[in-house]
Enzyme design. Structure first.
Site, PDB file in Angstrom:
ATOM      1  N   SER A   1       0.836  -1.197   0.000  1.00 17.33           N
ATOM      2  CA  SER A   1       0.000   0.000   0.000  1.00 17.33           C
ATOM      3  C   SER A   1       0.877   1.255   0.000  1.00 17.33           C
ATOM      4  O   SER A   1       1.612   1.472  -0.956  1.00 17.33           O
ATOM      5  CB  SER A   1      -0.949  -0.100   1.211  1.00 17.33           C
ATOM      6  OG  SER A   1      -1.939   0.883   1.158  1.00 17.33           O
TER       7      SER A   1
ATOM      8  N   ASP B   1     -10.226  -4.089  -4.975  1.00 13.07           N
ATOM      9  CA  ASP B   1      -9.574  -3.091  -4.126  1.00 13.07           C
ATOM     10  C   ASP B   1     -10.330  -1.766  -4.198  1.00 13.07           C
ATOM     11  O   ASP B   1     -10.410  -1.158  -5.265  1.00 13.07           O
ATOM     12  CB  ASP B   1      -8.117  -2.912  -4.596  1.00 13.07           C
ATOM     13  CG  ASP B   1      -7.286  -2.066  -3.641  1.00 13.07           C
ATOM     14  OD1 ASP B   1      -7.860  -1.230  -2.916  1.00 13.07           O
ATOM     15  OD2 ASP B   1      -6.057  -2.245  -3.637  1.00 13.07           O
TER      16      ASP B   1
ATOM     17  N   HIS C   1      -8.086  -4.705  -0.809  1.00 13.13           N
ATOM     18  CA  HIS C   1      -6.822  -4.012  -0.541  1.00 13.13           C
ATOM     19  C   HIS C   1      -5.941  -4.827   0.406  1.00 13.13           C
ATOM     20  O   HIS C   1      -4.722  -4.707   0.373  1.00 13.13           O
ATOM     21  CB  HIS C   1      -7.109  -2.624   0.050  1.00 13.13           C
ATOM     22  CG  HIS C   1      -5.918  -1.713  -0.005  1.00 13.13           C
ATOM     23  ND1 HIS C   1      -5.420  -1.221  -1.195  1.00 13.13           N
ATOM     24  CD2 HIS C   1      -5.126  -1.210   0.973  1.00 13.13           C
ATOM     25  CE1 HIS C   1      -4.368  -0.447  -0.938  1.00 13.13           C
ATOM     26  NE2 HIS C   1      -4.172  -0.431   0.364  1.00 13.13           N
TER      27      HIS C   1
HETATM   28  C1  MLT Z   1      -1.415   5.931  -0.055  1.00 13.52           C
HETATM   29  O1  MLT Z   1      -1.812   6.886   0.593  1.00 13.52           O
HETATM   30  O2  MLT Z   1      -0.226   5.688  -0.260  1.00 13.52           O
HETATM   31  C2  MLT Z   1      -2.472   5.031  -0.611  1.00 13.52           C
HETATM   32  O3  MLT Z   1      -3.695   5.690  -0.626  1.00 13.52           O
HETATM   33  C3  MLT Z   1      -2.555   3.765   0.134  1.00 13.52           C
HETATM   34  C4  MLT Z   1      -2.863   3.988   1.578  1.00 13.52           C
HETATM   35  O4  MLT Z   1      -1.949   4.189   2.355  1.00 13.52           O
HETATM   36  O5  MLT Z   1      -4.041   3.947   1.963  1.00 13.52           O
END
Ligand code: MLT
Length: 219
Positions: free
Chosen positions: A106, A156, A187
């Site tokens: 992520s 996701d 996700h």
């Molecule tokens: C981010 O902010 O890098 C992406 O939206 C993934 C997350 O951290 O939720």
């Protein structure tokens, strides 16, 4: 092992000299302990280097600032990617490591993608779990010969399918050897992520299996 370098981090030495070191990059709200079990599961013999993101969002560590979910402060993304690449150089000198393979989830996958685009020399390649495009107009990078596995989730809610496809295309256009696989998940990570990442590290990076992984496509 913990030693104070420019990032709070954990380091676990490798168990086999030839195993590629892993740079573990957690998601929003994680920390340096989070991905150690995943790293050990996918690369049992590798050294593990696991920093904690320095940006705080409501008490949750991250690797760069965002304006809202999916909308990034790109100036901060750039500065933080360089800061993290400098930490990798520092840690390599301290612990005697080869360039690591990033394993990011992520937000951690997104900073790993930014490092690939801005500081390609910092990484040997990357496993990007639920990664998305970190920079809308990155400078031209030379990623020839760098293996990248991008694992996306078909359901996701955070990473739109076209965004993940764009990231794969961006890395390919820079010459990386990209495998983009879309898993039947959201996700969050599943056992399939663990199994796929582990097999890819063995096959694509250490070349220890006779069967070549499939290229793009659905799981
Ligand atoms: C981010 O902010 O890098 C992406 O939206 C993934 C997350 O951290 O939720």
């Amino acid at each position: 092992m913990t030693q104070t370098l420019s990032f709070i981090h954990r380091f676990e030495p490798g168990r086999q000299p030839g195993a590629p070191p892993l740079l573990l990059l957690h998601g929003t709200g994680g920390d340096e302990a989070d991905l150690l079990p995943l790293g050990r599961a996918v690369a049992p013999d590798s050294a593990l280097l696991s920093p904690r993101g320095k940006v705080m969002e409501g008490g949750m560590p991250r690797f760069f600032r965002r304006l809202r979910e999916g909308v990034f402060d790109e100036e901060d993304v750039g500065a933080r990617a360089h800061e993290l690449a400098d930490f990798v150089a520092e840690a390599r000198a301290t612990y005697g490591l080869a360039a690591p393979l990033a394993l990011g989830f992520s937000n951690g996958a997104n900073i790993a993608a930014a490092m690939l685009l801005l500081r390609p020399e910092a990484l040997a390649g990357a496993v990007l779990l639920r990664g998305m495009v970190p920079l809308s107009n990155p400078p031209a990078a030379d990623l020839r010969g760098k293996p990248v596995l991008l694992l996306s989730g078909r359901m996701d809610p955070i990473v739109p399918a076209d965004n993940a496809a764009r990231l794969a295309g961006m890395l390919k256009a820079a010459g990386a050897d990209v495998r983009h696989q879309i898993l039947p998940s959201g996700h969050g990570l599943s056992q399939t992520d663990v199994a796929t990442a582990g097999a890819w590290i063995r096959e694509a990076v250490t070349g220890s299996s006779s069967s070549k992984p499939a290229r793009d496509g659905e799981a």
